[in-house]
Design a protein around this motif. Structure first.
Motif, short mmCIF file in Angstrom:
data_model
loop_
_atom_site.label_atom_id
_atom_site.label_comp_id
_atom_site.label_asym_id
_atom_site.label_seq_id
_atom_site.Cartn_x
_atom_site.Cartn_y
_atom_site.Cartn_z
N PRO A 111 0.90 -1.33 -0.04
CA PRO A 111 0.15 0.22 -0.11
C PRO A 111 0.83 1.25 -0.06
O PRO A 111 0.37 2.49 -0.40
CB PRO A 111 -0.93 -0.12 1.28
N PHE A 112 2.14 1.11 0.36
CA PHE A 112 3.06 2.42 0.47
C PHE A 112 3.96 2.45 -0.66
O PHE A 112 5.04 3.09 -0.49
CB PHE A 112 3.65 2.62 1.76
N GLY A 113 3.79 1.54 -1.72
CA GLY A 113 4.91 1.43 -2.87
C GLY A 113 6.05 0.76 -2.63
O GLY A 113 6.05 0.25 -1.33
N THR A 114 7.28 0.90 -3.49
CA THR A 114 8.03 0.41 -3.38
C THR A 114 9.42 1.28 -3.64
O THR A 114 8.93 2.46 -4.05
CB THR A 114 8.59 -0.91 -4.32
N GLY A 115 10.74 0.92 -3.37
CA GLY A 115 11.71 1.88 -3.53
C GLY A 115 12.75 1.71 -2.27
O GLY A 115 12.77 0.71 -1.78
N SER A 116 13.40 2.72 -1.93
CA SER A 116 14.31 2.79 -1.05
C SER A 116 13.64 2.62 0.25
O SER A 116 12.51 3.08 0.37
CB SER A 116 15.29 3.75 -1.15
N SER A 117 14.22 1.98 1.40
CA SER A 117 13.61 1.89 2.58
C SER A 117 13.12 3.07 3.04
O SER A 117 12.25 3.41 3.80
CB SER A 117 14.60 1.13 3.53
N ALA A 118 14.07 4.09 2.91
CA ALA A 118 13.80 5.37 3.44
C ALA A 118 12.70 5.98 2.86
O ALA A 118 11.70 6.57 3.48
CB ALA A 118 15.14 6.54 3.03
N ALA A 119 12.48 5.87 1.42
CA ALA A 119 11.36 6.48 0.81
C ALA A 119 9.98 5.81 1.28
O ALA A 119 9.15 6.49 1.61
CB ALA A 119 11.58 6.31 -0.58
N VAL A 120 10.09 4.37 1.32
CA VAL A 120 9.15 3.86 1.75
C VAL A 120 8.48 3.96 3.03
O VAL A 120 7.17 4.30 3.56
CB VAL A 120 9.14 2.22 1.61
N MET A 121 9.43 4.20 4.18
CA MET A 121 9.08 4.46 5.30
C MET A 121 8.75 5.94 5.59
O MET A 121 7.68 6.31 6.70
CB MET A 121 10.34 4.24 6.40
N ARG A 122 9.08 6.90 4.90
CA ARG A 122 8.60 8.36 4.91
C ARG A 122 7.00 8.16 4.15
O ARG A 122 6.33 8.65 4.89
CB ARG A 122 9.31 9.03 3.93
N ARG A 123 6.71 7.32 3.14
CA ARG A 123 5.36 7.35 2.86
C ARG A 123 4.57 6.57 3.99
O ARG A 123 3.63 7.09 4.30
CB ARG A 123 5.25 6.56 1.53
N VAL A 124 4.95 5.59 4.85
CA VAL A 124 4.36 4.86 5.87
C VAL A 124 3.89 6.02 6.76
O VAL A 124 2.47 5.91 7.32
CB VAL A 124 4.97 3.60 6.42
N THR A 125 4.84 6.76 7.12
CA THR A 125 4.54 7.52 8.22
C THR A 125 3.65 8.98 7.80
O THR A 125 2.94 9.80 8.67
CB THR A 125 6.07 8.40 8.98
N SER A 126 3.56 9.54 6.46
CA SER A 126 3.05 10.71 6.16
C SER A 126 1.98 10.78 5.01
O SER A 126 1.37 11.60 4.62
CB SER A 126 4.29 11.76 6.00
N SER A 127 2.01 9.42 4.32
CA SER A 127 1.11 9.26 3.14
C SER A 127 -0.19 8.52 3.38
O SER A 127 -0.02 7.56 4.16
CB SER A 127 1.81 8.87 2.00
N ARG A 128 -1.19 8.74 2.65
CA ARG A 128 -2.22 7.75 2.79
C ARG A 128 -2.10 6.51 1.96
O ARG A 128 -1.39 6.55 0.75
CB ARG A 128 -3.43 8.33 1.89
N PRO A 129 -2.43 5.59 2.41
CA PRO A 129 -2.22 4.06 1.70
C PRO A 129 -3.02 4.02 0.31
O PRO A 129 -4.09 4.76 0.01
CB PRO A 129 -2.78 3.04 2.72
N ASP A 130 -2.56 3.30 -0.51
CA ASP A 130 -3.09 2.91 -1.96
C ASP A 130 -3.73 1.88 -1.67
O ASP A 130 -3.08 0.74 -1.69
CB ASP A 130 -2.05 3.19 -3.08
N LEU A 131 -4.90 1.69 -1.79
CA LEU A 131 -5.73 0.37 -1.46
C LEU A 131 -6.34 -0.14 -2.87
O LEU A 131 -6.98 -1.28 -2.92
CB LEU A 131 -7.07 0.62 -0.70
N GLY A 132 -5.78 0.54 -3.84
CA GLY A 132 -6.04 -0.01 -5.37
C GLY A 132 -7.41 -0.14 -5.43
O GLY A 132 -8.49 0.48 -5.21
#
Length: 324
Positions: free
Chosen positions: A232-253
């Motif tokens: 739900p929070f995409g892929t990429g570097s660990s730092a980018a993913v963790m940033r999305r986990v803490t600050s972005s809405r999940p993508d539920l498709g």
């Protein structure tokens, strides 16, 4: 100390990929051929903590055997974590979790023996064939929610629930790997975030207290992966993913219906707003969503620091005014 239990055979252990009747790699020159009463057939996988083998017990039944990496040369911290894993896994009972059969954690070669699950991980099924169809997805959701309820009932937080730790065997989904699990009030053996970035709850990433709600968050993220083929929070570097986990809405498709609603609540940034494992089981079994919890505002750690600093300044000013 040698521990054993008389549970039925056939459950997995902490293997990072699918388990099958054939080991992925034959035994090498440095691999043991036997551990205790178990004959080793080949390697199933390995990680930072140890190597997992396919083996047979004295009755000819297939088992998995996890050997602590380093043996007598293993650090005291590594041995402590290994003993903790065995102790915690023995405490969990339920049809949908990987239960330990036997353990020898005091010898020169500490090992844990678990039942064997003949089946791939959820991760590999989705990678190979795509998202799960709705009927199978619902069964996996219910069984894994039941596994979390059993884990939490034992007073344990898994802390690394993810698609790779769900095995899809002939008897249904089972949750494996207690390698980084601990009780909520335990003193951490390591510092900093521990887990898999795309499935870690915000409180894990921010190094705040971690309890059962973190596993519920990971369950929600895992169900999104099972339903859509992507986290739900995409892929990429660990730092980018963790940033999305803490600050972005999940993508539920394109998730629909009750499961989408449950997953959205599980992925709330606020741990107190998430449903519990038993509530998930009841909701999935009865087809009704649990009543939403009140949502107390969650204040990030850095804001707490700012508030504390501001309070200190105000208090100092007040004290100086009194003294003058």
């Amino acid at each position: 100390m040698r521990q054993s239990s008389s549970v039925p055979r056939r459950v997995g252990v902490s293997v990072p990929h699918a388990q099958t009747q054939r080991p992925d790699t034959p035994l090498g020159p440095d691999d043991p051929s036997r551990l205790g009463g178990y004959r080793l057939l080949g390697r199933l996988g390995e990680g930072g903590q140890g190597v997992v083998y396919l083996g047979r017990d004295e009755d000819g039944e297939l088992v998995t055997v996890k050997l602590l990496r380093g043996g007598t040369a293993a650090t005291e911290r590594a041995r402590s974590r290994f003993i903790k894993e065995a102790d915690l896994a023995l405490r969990v009972s339920g049809r949908h979790t990987a239960r330990v059969l036997d353990a020898d954690v005091t010898g020169d070669r500490p090992y844990i023996v678990s039942e064997f699950v003949e089946g791939p991980s959820l991760q590999h099924v989705v990678e190979d064939t795509g998202p799960l169809p709705a009927p199978r997805l619902r069964k996996v959701a219910l069984r894994t929610a039941g596994a979390l309820a059993a884990i939490h009932r034992a007073g344990i937080v898994h802390r690394d629930f993810k698609p790779g730790n769900v095995l899809l065997g002939p008897d249904g989904a089972k949750v494996i790997d207690f390698g980084i699990a601990r009780t909520p009030d335990a003193t951490p053996i390591t510092t900093g975030p521990v887990g898999t970035p795309g499935y870690m709850a915000p409180e894990q990433i921010e190094d705040e207290p971690v309890g059962p709600p973190a596993d519920v968050f990971a369950w929600g993220a895992t169900m999104v992966y099972a339903a859509t083929g992507r986290p739900p929070f995409g892929t990429g570097s660990s730092a980018a993913v963790m940033r999305r986990v803490t600050s972005s809405r999940p993508d539920l498709g394109d998730m629909q219906g009750q499961l989408r609603e449950l997953v959205a609540r599980c992925l709330d940034k606020n741990p107190a707003a998430r449903p519990t494992g038993p509530q998930l089981v009841r909701a999935l079994r009865d087809g009704q969503s649990p009543a939403p919890k009140p949502k107390p505002k969650r204040i990030p750690r850095y804001r707490w620091r700012m508030m504390v600093a501001l309070a200190a300044v105000v208090a100092a000013g007040f004290l100086m005014g009194v003294l003058l």
